[in-house]
Structures are given as structure tokens and as C-alpha cells.
Scaffold this motif. Sequence first.
Motif, PDB file in Angstrom:
ATOM      1  N   MET A   1       0.831  -1.187   0.000  1.00 54.26           N
ATOM      2  CA  MET A   1       0.000   0.000   0.000  1.00 54.26           C
ATOM      3  C   MET A   1       0.870   1.243   0.000  1.00 54.26           C
ATOM      4  SD  MET A   1      -3.302  -0.365   0.198  1.00 54.26           S
ATOM      5  CE  MET A   1      -4.130  -1.848  -0.140  1.00 54.26           C
ATOM      6  N   GLY A   2       0.328   2.288  -0.544  1.00 54.40           N
ATOM      7  CA  GLY A   2       1.007   3.561  -0.615  1.00 54.40           C
ATOM      8  C   GLY A   2       0.314   4.447  -1.625  1.00 54.40           C
ATOM      9  N   HIS A   3       0.833   5.631  -1.770  1.00 56.92           N
ATOM     10  CA  HIS A   3       0.271   6.604  -2.703  1.00 56.92           C
ATOM     11  C   HIS A   3       1.194   6.701  -3.905  1.00 56.92           C
ATOM     12  CE1 HIS A   3      -2.706   8.136   0.235  1.00 56.92           C
ATOM     13  NE2 HIS A   3      -1.790   7.724   1.089  1.00 56.92           N
ATOM     14  N   ASP A   4       0.699   6.267  -5.050  1.00 52.29           N
ATOM     15  CA  ASP A   4       1.409   6.380  -6.319  1.00 52.29           C
ATOM     16  C   ASP A   4       0.602   7.346  -7.176  1.00 52.29           C
ATOM     17  OD1 ASP A   4       3.640   4.306  -6.254  1.00 52.29           O
ATOM     18  OD2 ASP A   4       1.903   3.132  -5.604  1.00 52.29           O
ATOM     19  N   ILE A   5       1.124   8.537  -7.341  1.00 53.07           N
ATOM     20  CA  ILE A   5       0.403   9.592  -8.047  1.00 53.07           C
ATOM     21  C   ILE A   5       1.167   9.885  -9.336  1.00 53.07           C
ATOM     22  CG2 ILE A   5      -0.505  11.939  -7.890  1.00 53.07           C
ATOM     23  CD1 ILE A   5      -0.388  11.555  -4.792  1.00 53.07           C
ATOM     24  N   SER A   6       0.464   9.794 -10.465  1.00 51.33           N
ATOM     25  CA  SER A   6       1.100   9.951 -11.767  1.00 51.33           C
ATOM     26  C   SER A   6       0.394  11.001 -12.595  1.00 51.33           C
ATOM     27  CB  SER A   6       1.067   8.632 -12.548  1.00 51.33           C
ATOM     28  OG  SER A   6       1.774   7.625 -11.862  1.00 51.33           O
ATOM     29  N   GLY A   7       1.187  11.768 -13.342  1.00 55.65           N
ATOM     30  CA  GLY A   7       0.654  12.726 -14.301  1.00 55.65           C
ATOM     31  C   GLY A   7       0.880  12.202 -15.706  1.00 55.65           C
ATOM     32  N   PHE A   8      -0.096  12.433 -16.591  1.00 59.00           N
ATOM     33  CA  PHE A   8      -0.036  11.921 -17.954  1.00 59.00           C
ATOM     34  C   PHE A   8      -0.352  13.021 -18.963  1.00 59.00           C
ATOM     35  CE2 PHE A   8      -1.087   8.348 -15.256  1.00 59.00           C
ATOM     36  CZ  PHE A   8      -0.210   7.363 -15.688  1.00 59.00           C
ATOM     37  N   ASN A   9       0.334  12.952 -20.098  1.00 60.65           N
ATOM     38  CA  ASN A   9       0.027  13.882 -21.174  1.00 60.65           C
ATOM     39  C   ASN A   9      -1.156  13.360 -21.979  1.00 60.65           C
ATOM     40  OD1 ASN A   9       1.064  11.916 -22.926  1.00 60.65           O
ATOM     41  ND2 ASN A   9       2.959  13.022 -23.313  1.00 60.65           N
ATOM     42  N   ASN A  10      -1.509  14.068 -23.048  1.00 57.11           N
ATOM     43  CA  ASN A  10      -2.689  13.698 -23.840  1.00 57.11           C
ATOM     44  C   ASN A  10      -2.559  12.374 -24.566  1.00 57.11           C
ATOM     45  OD1 ASN A  10      -4.111  15.982 -23.081  1.00 57.11           O
ATOM     46  ND2 ASN A  10      -3.444  17.170 -24.843  1.00 57.11           N
ATOM     47  N   THR A  11      -1.332  11.910 -24.798  1.00 55.24           N
ATOM     48  CA  THR A  11      -1.143  10.621 -25.468  1.00 55.24           C
ATOM     49  C   THR A  11      -1.002   9.467 -24.484  1.00 55.24           C
ATOM     50  OG1 THR A  11       1.249  10.940 -25.654  1.00 55.24           O
ATOM     51  CG2 THR A  11      -0.106  11.688 -27.523  1.00 55.24           C
ATOM     52  N   GLY A  12      -1.115   9.776 -23.181  1.00 52.83           N
ATOM     53  CA  GLY A  12      -1.049   8.730 -22.162  1.00 52.83           C
ATOM     54  C   GLY A  12       0.334   8.419 -21.637  1.00 52.83           C
ATOM     55  N   ASP A  13       1.327   9.222 -22.015  1.00 57.24           N
ATOM     56  CA  ASP A  13       2.683   9.026 -21.503  1.00 57.24           C
ATOM     57  C   ASP A  13       2.794   9.621 -20.105  1.00 57.24           C
ATOM     58  OD1 ASP A  13       3.622   7.878 -23.932  1.00 57.24           O
ATOM     59  OD2 ASP A  13       3.894   9.897 -24.766  1.00 57.24           O
ATOM     60  N   GLU A  14       3.432   8.889 -19.195  1.00 58.44           N
ATOM     61  CA  GLU A  14       3.641   9.400 -17.843  1.00 58.44           C
ATOM     62  C   GLU A  14       4.695  10.504 -17.873  1.00 58.44           C
ATOM     63  OE1 GLU A  14       3.689   7.048 -13.855  1.00 58.44           O
ATOM     64  OE2 GLU A  14       5.784   7.218 -14.531  1.00 58.44           O
ATOM     65  N   ILE A  15       4.319  11.682 -17.351  1.00 56.84           N
ATOM     66  CA  ILE A  15       5.225  12.823 -17.373  1.00 56.84           C
ATOM     67  C   ILE A  15       5.609  13.278 -15.965  1.00 56.84           C
ATOM     68  CG2 ILE A  15       4.577  13.662 -19.648  1.00 56.84           C
ATOM     69  CD1 ILE A  15       3.116  15.259 -16.525  1.00 56.84           C
ATOM     70  N   ALA A  16       4.956  12.705 -14.957  1.00 60.12           N
ATOM     71  CA  ALA A  16       5.258  13.055 -13.563  1.00 60.12           C
ATOM     72  C   ALA A  16       4.879  11.880 -12.671  1.00 60.12           C
ATOM     73  CB  ALA A  16       4.479  14.299 -13.153  1.00 60.12           C
ATOM     74  N   TYR A  17       5.642  11.721 -11.584  1.00 60.27           N
ATOM     75  CA  TYR A  17       5.368  10.615 -10.656  1.00 60.27           C
ATOM     76  C   TYR A  17       5.801  11.020  -9.256  1.00 60.27           C
ATOM     77  CZ  TYR A  17       5.540   6.012  -8.455  1.00 60.27           C
ATOM     78  OH  TYR A  17       5.357   4.956  -7.614  1.00 60.27           O
ATOM     79  N   ALA A  18       4.955  10.727  -8.285  1.00 63.39           N
ATOM     80  CA  ALA A  18       5.286  10.930  -6.874  1.00 63.39           C
ATOM     81  C   ALA A  18       4.855   9.685  -6.104  1.00 63.39           C
ATOM     82  CB  ALA A  18       4.590  12.167  -6.317  1.00 63.39           C
ATOM     83  N   ARG A  19       5.700   9.234  -5.184  1.00 63.10           N
ATOM     84  CA  ARG A  19       5.440   8.021  -4.401  1.00 63.10           C
ATOM     85  C   ARG A  19       5.582   8.333  -2.924  1.00 63.10           C
ATOM     86  NH1 ARG A  19       3.424   3.684  -2.528  1.00 63.10           N
ATOM     87  NH2 ARG A  19       4.741   1.943  -2.023  1.00 63.10           N
ATOM     88  N   PHE A  20       4.576   7.926  -2.166  1.00 64.33           N
ATOM     89  CA  PHE A  20       4.583   8.084  -0.714  1.00 64.33           C
ATOM     90  C   PHE A  20       4.160   6.758  -0.094  1.00 64.33           C
ATOM     91  CE2 PHE A  20       3.384  12.086  -2.666  1.00 64.33           C
ATOM     92  CZ  PHE A  20       4.220  13.004  -2.066  1.00 64.33           C
ATOM     93  N   SER A  21       4.855   6.331   0.940  1.00 60.05           N
ATOM     94  CA  SER A  21       4.432   5.120   1.647  1.00 60.05           C
ATOM     95  C   SER A  21       3.103   5.393   2.340  1.00 60.05           C
ATOM     96  CB  SER A  21       5.489   4.692   2.662  1.00 60.05           C
ATOM     97  OG  SER A  21       5.624   5.674   3.676  1.00 60.05           O
ATOM     98  N   MET A  22       2.407   4.328   2.720  1.00 63.84           N
ATOM     99  CA  MET A  22       1.063   4.495   3.278  1.00 63.84           C
ATOM    100  C   MET A  22       1.055   5.295   4.571  1.00 63.84           C
ATOM    101  SD  MET A  22       0.046   0.741   4.609  1.00 63.84           S
ATOM    102  CE  MET A  22       0.920  -0.091   5.901  1.00 63.84           C
ATOM    103  N   GLY A  23       2.142   5.312   5.303  1.00 69.68           N
ATOM    104  CA  GLY A  23       2.186   6.065   6.557  1.00 69.68           C
ATOM    105  C   GLY A  23       2.781   7.452   6.430  1.00 69.68           C
ATOM    106  N   ASN A  24       3.116   7.857   5.224  1.00 71.38           N
ATOM    107  CA  ASN A  24       3.767   9.145   5.014  1.00 71.38           C
ATOM    108  C   ASN A  24       2.716  10.243   4.874  1.00 71.38           C
ATOM    109  OD1 ASN A  24       5.208  11.370   4.114  1.00 71.38           O
ATOM    110  ND2 ASN A  24       6.530  10.192   2.771  1.00 71.38           N
ATOM    111  N   TYR A  25       2.586  11.041   5.896  1.00 70.71           N
ATOM    112  CA  TYR A  25       1.571  12.105   5.911  1.00 70.71           C
ATOM    113  C   TYR A  25       1.839  13.190   4.872  1.00 70.71           C
ATOM    114  CZ  TYR A  25       5.015  14.893   8.397  1.00 70.71           C
ATOM    115  OH  TYR A  25       6.148  15.589   8.735  1.00 70.71           O
TER     116      TYR A  25
END
Length: 104
Positions: A1-25
Amino acid sequence: MGHDISGFNNTGDEIAYARFSMGNYNSTILYSLLDANKFYAGVSGSGRSSTFSIKQIEKALNTYNQLYGNSLSERDWDLKQIQDFIQNCLATAQKEGSVKIYFG
């Protein structure tokens, strides 16, 4: 478990990514800056996504800069990853008009 947050452009390519463990406030900082608390599901994101306008991402970056802009030090890895995430999303939104963000 955790927070995987991704940003995508119009063609569906990942352009940003942030990862936080489940306990990371610090994950709540990114949700809050994006005004996306409805996608926060406790130990992870909701598994949903939304499209954000240039204006929304600019607001997130402006708020980030007001709150944290001059306070970064080497130990603030999470703040740096948040800043990078928002800046990458903004660059894409400025080119394409919007950016899609997935909250996993």
C-alpha cells in the motif's frame, strides 16, 4: 500500500510521478495543493483520475511556493518530489491545455 500519483500527457505518456508510503503524511500535501482530497483514500489513492487545467496546476504551484518555496533543505525529499511533480504537470498543461492525474 502507498500513494502512487502519476501525471499523464494527452497521449497517455507518464510525465510526472510521486510516491509516498502508506504512513507518510506528506502525501496529503500534494492532495491538498491539487485540491484533490476526494481522491485520498487513507493508505493509498482512490484509484481514480481527473483532468487538471493550466489554471489549477498554476494555483497548486503558487500555493506550494508560498508555503514551502524557500524552505527546502536536503532532508526535504518529499517536498522536492512534490515540487517536481507539479512543475512537470504544469509544463505539460502549458503545452497541451491540461494534464491528467491518477491517484493510486
